[in-house]
Design a protein around this motif. Sequence first.
Motif, PDB file in Angstrom:
ATOM      1  N   SER A  58     -30.426  -3.313  -9.056  1.00  0.00           N
ATOM      2  CA  SER A  58     -28.976  -3.446  -9.190  1.00  0.00           C
ATOM      3  C   SER A  58     -28.257  -3.026  -7.913  1.00  0.00           C
ATOM      4  O   SER A  58     -27.147  -3.476  -7.653  1.00  0.00           O
ATOM      5  N   TYR A  61     -26.670  -5.530  -5.521  1.00  0.00           N
ATOM      6  CA  TYR A  61     -25.332  -6.071  -5.779  1.00  0.00           C
ATOM      7  C   TYR A  61     -24.244  -5.097  -5.345  1.00  0.00           C
ATOM      8  O   TYR A  61     -23.073  -5.299  -5.645  1.00  0.00           O
ATOM      9  N   SER A  64     -22.178   2.363  -5.080  1.00  0.00           N
ATOM     10  CA  SER A  64     -20.984   3.182  -4.900  1.00  0.00           C
ATOM     11  C   SER A  64     -21.385   4.651  -4.986  1.00  0.00           C
ATOM     12  O   SER A  64     -22.407   4.983  -5.588  1.00  0.00           O
ATOM     13  N   TRP A  68     -17.492   7.542  -8.044  1.00  0.00           N
ATOM     14  CA  TRP A  68     -16.640   6.347  -8.099  1.00  0.00           C
ATOM     15  C   TRP A  68     -15.963   6.152  -9.447  1.00  0.00           C
ATOM     16  O   TRP A  68     -14.787   5.810  -9.518  1.00  0.00           O
ATOM     17  N   TYR A  69     -16.689   6.356 -10.537  1.00  0.00           N
ATOM     18  CA  TYR A  69     -16.081   6.187 -11.862  1.00  0.00           C
ATOM     19  C   TYR A  69     -14.908   7.139 -12.055  1.00  0.00           C
ATOM     20  O   TYR A  69     -13.877   6.771 -12.613  1.00  0.00           O
ATOM     21  N   ALA A  73     -12.495   4.079 -10.823  1.00  0.00           N
ATOM     22  CA  ALA A  73     -12.490   3.206 -12.003  1.00  0.00           C
ATOM     23  C   ALA A  73     -11.643   3.767 -13.148  1.00  0.00           C
ATOM     24  O   ALA A  73     -10.765   3.065 -13.669  1.00  0.00           O
ATOM     25  N   HIS A 114     -25.441   1.382  -8.752  1.00  0.00           N
ATOM     26  CA  HIS A 114     -24.560   0.221  -8.942  1.00  0.00           C
ATOM     27  C   HIS A 114     -23.573   0.527 -10.057  1.00  0.00           C
ATOM     28  O   HIS A 114     -23.964   0.842 -11.173  1.00  0.00           O
ATOM     29  N   LYS A 115     -22.303   0.433  -9.745  1.00  0.00           N
ATOM     30  CA  LYS A 115     -21.275   0.798 -10.712  1.00  0.00           C
ATOM     31  C   LYS A 115     -20.278  -0.339 -10.890  1.00  0.00           C
ATOM     32  O   LYS A 115     -19.845  -0.958  -9.926  1.00  0.00           O
ATOM     33  N   GLU A 116     -19.925  -0.581 -12.146  1.00  0.00           N
ATOM     34  CA  GLU A 116     -18.865  -1.515 -12.495  1.00  0.00           C
ATOM     35  C   GLU A 116     -18.115  -0.922 -13.673  1.00  0.00           C
ATOM     36  O   GLU A 116     -18.707  -0.255 -14.528  1.00  0.00           O
ATOM     37  N   LEU A 117     -16.828  -1.176 -13.748  1.00  0.00           N
ATOM     38  CA  LEU A 117     -16.017  -0.636 -14.826  1.00  0.00           C
ATOM     39  C   LEU A 117     -16.541  -1.092 -16.187  1.00  0.00           C
ATOM     40  O   LEU A 117     -16.521  -0.333 -17.152  1.00  0.00           O
ATOM     41  N   ARG A 118     -17.052  -2.306 -16.270  1.00  0.00           N
ATOM     42  CA  ARG A 118     -17.513  -2.827 -17.561  1.00  0.00           C
ATOM     43  C   ARG A 118     -18.653  -1.998 -18.145  1.00  0.00           C
ATOM     44  O   ARG A 118     -18.865  -2.011 -19.345  1.00  0.00           O
TER      45      ARG A 118
END
Length: 127
Positions: A58, A61, A64, A68-69, A73, A114-118
Motif C-alpha cells: 500500500s 500508493y 504519510s 496525518w489522521y 484528516a 498508507h493513509k486515506e480518510l475512508r
Amino acid sequence: CLLMLVRRHIGIVALVGNGLATGAVTLIATVLVDSIFWRRLLWPEGMVLYANTVQNMSADYGASPYHWYFTSALPRALLFALPLSLLSIYLVPRARQLVVVPLAFVAIYSLLPHKELRFVLYAVPPL
C-alpha cells in the motif's frame, strides 16, 4: 464490542468467543462465495491484508507520517466537532468512552504508512 467490554457488559472470554465464532462463520461464507465466483479456492480479504500489512504494497500508493489522521484528516472531516470531542473527554465522564474508543481505532490505523480518510471514516460519527 470494545465499549461493552469497557463498561463491563461483557467479559473478555465471551467477547473473544463471540468474535471467533462470528469470524469463523464470516470467513467460511466469504471464501465459499468468492471461490465459487473465481472458480478456485480464494480469500480476497486475506490476500489484501497480507499485501498491505506484511508486504507493505500500500505504500506504493503514497505514505504519510503517523500523525496525518490526527493533524490533517480528522480536523478536516470534523471541523469544529474535533475540539469539542477532545474537550468532552475531560468535561463529560460518560462521553469519555464514546470518544476514546474511536480515537484508539484511529491511532491503530496510524501505524500503517498508507493513509486515506475512508479507512477511518467509521470513527467520525461517534466523535
